[in-house]
Design a protein around this motif. Structure first.
Motif, short mmCIF file in Angstrom:
data_model
loop_
_atom_site.label_atom_id
_atom_site.label_comp_id
_atom_site.label_asym_id
_atom_site.label_seq_id
_atom_site.Cartn_x
_atom_site.Cartn_y
_atom_site.Cartn_z
N ARG A 228 0.83 -1.21 0.00
CA ARG A 228 0.00 0.00 0.00
C ARG A 228 0.87 1.26 0.00
O ARG A 228 1.89 1.33 0.69
CB ARG A 228 -0.92 0.01 1.21
N ASP B 173 -7.33 10.69 -13.42
CA ASP B 173 -7.20 9.26 -13.75
C ASP B 173 -8.59 8.64 -13.77
O ASP B 173 -9.33 8.73 -12.78
CB ASP B 173 -6.33 8.59 -12.67
N LYS C 183 -9.52 5.83 -13.30
CA LYS C 183 -9.69 4.83 -12.25
C LYS C 183 -10.17 5.45 -10.94
O LYS C 183 -10.60 4.74 -10.04
CB LYS C 183 -8.37 4.09 -11.99
N ARG C 184 -10.05 6.78 -10.85
CA ARG C 184 -10.43 7.45 -9.60
C ARG C 184 -11.84 8.02 -9.71
O ARG C 184 -12.23 8.52 -10.76
CB ARG C 184 -9.44 8.57 -9.25
N LEU D 199 -10.15 3.42 -7.48
CA LEU D 199 -9.43 4.34 -6.60
C LEU D 199 -10.32 5.52 -6.23
O LEU D 199 -11.26 5.86 -6.96
CB LEU D 199 -8.16 4.83 -7.27
N LEU E 57 -7.01 3.21 1.04
CA LEU E 57 -7.55 3.52 -0.28
C LEU E 57 -8.64 4.58 -0.19
O LEU E 57 -8.83 5.38 -1.12
CB LEU E 57 -8.10 2.26 -0.95
N THR F 95 -3.06 3.96 -2.96
CA THR F 95 -3.08 2.94 -4.01
C THR F 95 -2.57 1.63 -3.45
O THR F 95 -1.94 1.59 -2.39
CB THR F 95 -2.21 3.36 -5.22
N GLU G 85 -0.91 -2.39 -4.61
CA GLU G 85 -0.34 -3.29 -5.61
C GLU G 85 -0.38 -4.71 -5.06
O GLU G 85 0.06 -4.96 -3.93
CB GLU G 85 1.12 -2.90 -5.89
N ALA H 134 -4.49 -1.27 -7.91
CA ALA H 134 -4.06 -0.39 -8.99
C ALA H 134 -3.08 -1.11 -9.90
O ALA H 134 -3.02 -0.86 -11.10
CB ALA H 134 -3.42 0.88 -8.41
#
Length: 875
Positions: free
Chosen positions: A317, A340, A342-343, A351, A389, A394, A396, A458
């Motif tokens: 994170r 982005d 994704k946000r 996100l 988050l 983000t 991984e 992400a």
């Protein structure tokens, strides 16, 4: 335009058996009925300008731009509003695409139907779409962004969080039913005795002690230290003096955090001096009385997720941050990050957008920067002090590189704390190296850990961690369902429901059932009133003691909100006749049949729809059924039954005086109809019709013929077993029959029975019903004139939109149209009407009371019966 009504469907319904979440708005477009869209100057242009994304709406044309083509050719405003309601929900992050607009049965009035994801958003969209349409018609300015933001906020307020939502979605994929139990995240998976509960990511299997330990960081740290798990050096303090001692003991850099709390509240990391330690201490004190002072461990933030004591996912994170380019200000960098795709707002996307809150401003101040400062190229600035988050961080996925030692350690920690679902926070430079070798440490153990970082990281592979929760709650071979029998139809539903419940109870089941009289759990009345809607069904399915459900499902609940369950094992339709027509847009008997046909259409493919082969409308329902079909008939020579038997189908018939189950052409006689008390020595033919689907249900569920015989022969019509259904009271000089018959079909069935019974004169008590059509009340009077020698007209307790005088007139006119000389007494009060009939009853007469409020009528008749008994005893 006028919105008359907005209803939210929450289960299989008249509009769609498969789409459960629908808004039904009854809309009167008034004068716009004469002005389709092609007659409103500039309307199409303004619509395209406001909603360019509507180009994707295919409509009935079947291709992109189809809806705009319909508007150009001319369509009505209800249709336009349907599309606006869908589009504004989509623009607010809730992709909705199903809709239909149909006439309500009155000129200019329409049912505007469209799907929703969150109910309050759907209702808001209904109202907003009308406002937007009016602005487009008038060519006035409209701030749609205000509506979009309001819908986003409503969605975030009402929706299940991403973690709970993922568990529910996984349960749905596996066919496991669920019920939301409160407005937050408490949900029930499964029904009755097979239910499990989840709240966020805490399950009913999760140890309460484990949760308590995890919420107490002092206890957690102590237990981990005792088990030789690497944890940061630290102290627990409450005072500023304790802070000074802890700083001296632990040394800088420090982490200061409250002993209880979640989502990173009150935590300050990398504290390097006394002044910052004081500020951090006060921030933590706002969350809890006790504060932990720990050594700040250098490394990356990792979350290990353990479910059912097995590691299922791991994430690295990173806090919300920006990276400088030597040109842009910090605010510009934040804006660029937030662009982005994704946000999104709240939890709508993978996100969350980074917001500049007080914490961000304090971090900027500590770093001697402002939002206007320009970062050097490559310079990284964290904007939050935790990696959650929900604050813009983000994640991984690193599941595949976790060292086996660290996996062993995480699973062992879950056992130590006793949490079957837990998130373990670790700080280390390399998760692929054993923690003791990397110098890392376990920072926290979390009950109810968030799943979002694992479901949609992400970077890296998404992990279906919710699947592991469902595996734990319902391992292979464990059932989430209980048998559900749903009963629909115009007449006979309640008696059929009660008889099926009785048969199941005789087999040892703990039965929950719903009726027009109330809800019963294990034969105990838990709720009174007309309980045939979705809320009553859910009441039974939520009860943890019930292992067999029999649910009477009436048209009112289906039209108001849909069924309270997605599927049933057996769906019965007793009959369809004219009743409640003209209500909720149902104007024809064919439409009414479509409403009742929802029940057999929801039967599981391996289940059975049980249909009345003697009723044309019910028989037609077979065309929409995807399950097995069994038929019942009072006539063994019914061609439909004969054909079904030859096809090796299952059926139940009344033949040669017997209640008989037929498997193909093989007959299995259960018992003679005259042996079934419910049939009143075989005189009550309509009761035989109610017995047939009940015995079919029992046979389908695997009950033996002998068990079925014993059950139906022991079911006696009485105030206790069948309140208000053929309750006979034998007085010394006359008899009283109390029944719920309240429509022409019900009265005709009752007529067939009483004309075979002794007693004269036959005195009937009837009433008009306020929410029926005038012709329906007129017909009640006509049938009564044919049935009874004398008639008492009373009035229902609830007038339902009509006056007492209007209803009495309708009934009286119906009586006079058949027999102008029929003796009629008008006594509006049911209590007074019953009292008058009993106190003035002629010797040898039969009184037939068609009652509205069954409990009141029963109590009054039984009171008279008791008083007669006392008089006889005194004599």
């Amino acid at each position: 335009m006028e919105i008359r009504e907005i209803r939210a469907m929450r289960g299989p319904n008249y509009w769609s058996v498969n789409r459960h979440k629908l808004i039904v708005m009854v809309l009167d477009i008034e004068q716009l009925e004469q002005r389709p869209t092609n007659k409103i100057k500039g309307f199409l242009g303004r619509l395209k300008s406001m909603f360019p994304t509507m180009q994707t709406h295919r409509c009935s044309v079947g291709e992109a731009g189809g809806f705009f083509l319909r508007v150009n050719e001319g369509t009505w405003m209800g249709h336009v509003i349907e599309h606006i309601a869908l589009e504004i929900q989509t623009l607010a992050g809730m992709d909705c695409g199903f809709g239909r607009t149909r006439g309500y049965g009155e000129e200019g009035v329409y049912n505007v139907v469209f799907n929703y994801m969150e109910e309050r958003v759907g209702k808001y969209a209904a109202k907003a779409s009308v406002r937007i349409a009016e602005a487009l018609i008038n060519g006035t300015e409209y701030d749609m962004e205000k509506d979009i933001q309001e819908m986003r906020e409503l969605r975030e307020s009402d929706r299940l969080g991403p973690s709970t939502g993922s568990i529910i979605e996984e349960a749905e994929r596996r066919g496991i039913p669920w019920i939301r139990l409160n407005k937050y995240s408490l949900c029930q998976l499964g029904y009755g005795v097979n239910q499990k509960k989840v709240q966020a990511t805490v399950a009913s299997t999760t140890s309460n002690i484990g949760v308590e330990i995890a919420c107490d960081k002092e206890d957690t740290k102590y237990l981990l230290e005792e088990a030789e798990v690497p944890v940061p050096k630290g102290e627990i303090i409450r005072t500023e003096r304790g802070l000074k001692e802890a700083v001296a003991y632990v040394g800088y850099p420090l982490v200061v955090k409250p002993i209880s709390g979640n989502h990173g509240r009150g935590i300050t990391t990398n504290v390097l001096n006394w002044e910052d330690a004081l500020v951090a201490f006060q921030a933590a004190k706002e969350v809890s009385r006790s504060v932990i002072i720990e050594k700040y461990i250098v490394g990356d933030d990792y979350r290990l997720l353990v479910i059912d004591y097995k590691l299922v996912a791991a994430s690295k994170r990173t806090p919300a941050h920006v990276v400088g380019n030597g040109k842009s200000t910090i605010q510009e960098l934040i804006d660029k990050v937030n662009q982005d795709p994704k946000r999104g707002y709240g939890h709508e996307k993978v996100l969350t957008m980074i917001d500049v809150n007080e914490l961000t401003k304090s971090i900027l101040k500590e770093n001697k920067k402002t939002l206007k400062s320009i970062l050097k190229k490559g310079e990284v600035l964290n904007l939050k002090d935790t990696a959650n988050l929900s604050t813009g961080g983000t994640a991984e996925d690193v599941t595949d590189i976790v060292h086996p030692y660290n996996i062993f350690m995480a699973e062992r920690i879950a056992k130590i704390i006793d949490l079957d679902i837990c998130g373990i926070d670790i700080m280390t430079t390399d998760i692929g190296v054993p923690l003791p070798e990397s110098g890392g440490a376990v920072l926290e153990v979390n009950a109810g850990p968030g799943f979002r970082m694992h479901l949609a990281p992400a970077e890296g592979l998404p992990r279906n961690v919710a699947g592991h929760v469902v595996d734990m709650l319902y391992p292979p071979g464990v059932n989430s369902m209980i048998p559900i029998v749903a009963v629909a139809g115009t007449n006979g539903k309640t008696t059929t429901t009660r008889l099926i419940a009785h048969i199941a109870r005789m087999k040892g089941y703990k039965v929950g059932y719903t009726t027009t009289d109330g809800v019963y759990i294990q034969n105990r009345l838990m709720m009174t009133g007309d309980c045939t809607g979705p809320a009553s069904a859910e009441f039974v399915l939520k009860d943890p003691t019930v292992d067999f459900a029999v649910l009477e499902s009436a048209r009112g609940g289906l039209l108001r909100a849909g069924l309270g369950f997605k599927n049933c094992d057996i769906g019965i339709v007793t009959n369809v006749s004219a009743d409640h027509l003209g209500l909720k847009g149902i104007h024809s008997i064919e439409q009414l049949a479509r409403v009742k046909g929802v029940v057999p259409e929801t039967v599981f493919p391996e289940g059975y729809a049980i249909l009345n082969a003697d009723d044309d409308l019910v028989y037609e329902m077979r065309k929409g059924v995807k399950s097995n079909i069994a038929y019942f008939s009072l006539d063994e020579n019914n061609t439909r039954i004969v054909r079904h038997m030859k096809a090796n189908g299952l059926s139940a018939i009344h033949e040669n005086g017997y209640i008989t189950i037929c498997k193909g052409e093989w007959k299995m006689r259960v018992t003679k109809a005259i042996n079934v008390p419910l049939t009143f020595d075989g005189k009550a033919i309509f009761m035989i019709q109610n017995v047939l689907p009940a015995v079919l249900t029992a046979y389908i569920r695997g009950f033996s013929i002998e068990d079925i015989k014993v059950a139906i022969e022991s079911f006696i019509p009485s105030p206790a077993q069948t309140p208000g259904r053929l309750n006979m009271f034998r007085f010394k000089n006359f008899n009283v029959l109390l029944d719920y018959a309240h429509n022409p079909a019900g009265l005709r069935a009752l007529h067939q029975m009483i004309e075979k019974m002794e007693g004269k004169p036959k005195v009937g008590m009837i009433a008009g019903i306020g929410d029926r059509r005038p012709e329906d009340n007129h017909e009640i009077g006509q049938v009564a004139a044919e049935m009874f020698d004398e008639i008492i007209i009373r009035q229902d307790k609830h007038l339902r939109g009509k006056t007492e005088e209007e209803l009495i007139k309708m009934i009286h006119e119906g009586i006079k149209s058949v027999d102008p000389d029929k003796p009629v007494t008008i006594i509006p009060s049911e209590h007074e009407a019953i009292t008058h009939a009993i106190t003035n009853a002629k010797k040898g007469s039969m009184l037939i009371f068609c009652s509205d409020v069954i409990p009141d009528a029963l109590n009054l008749v039984m009171k008279f019966k008791e008083e007669e008994g006392k008089e006889l005893y005194d004599i």
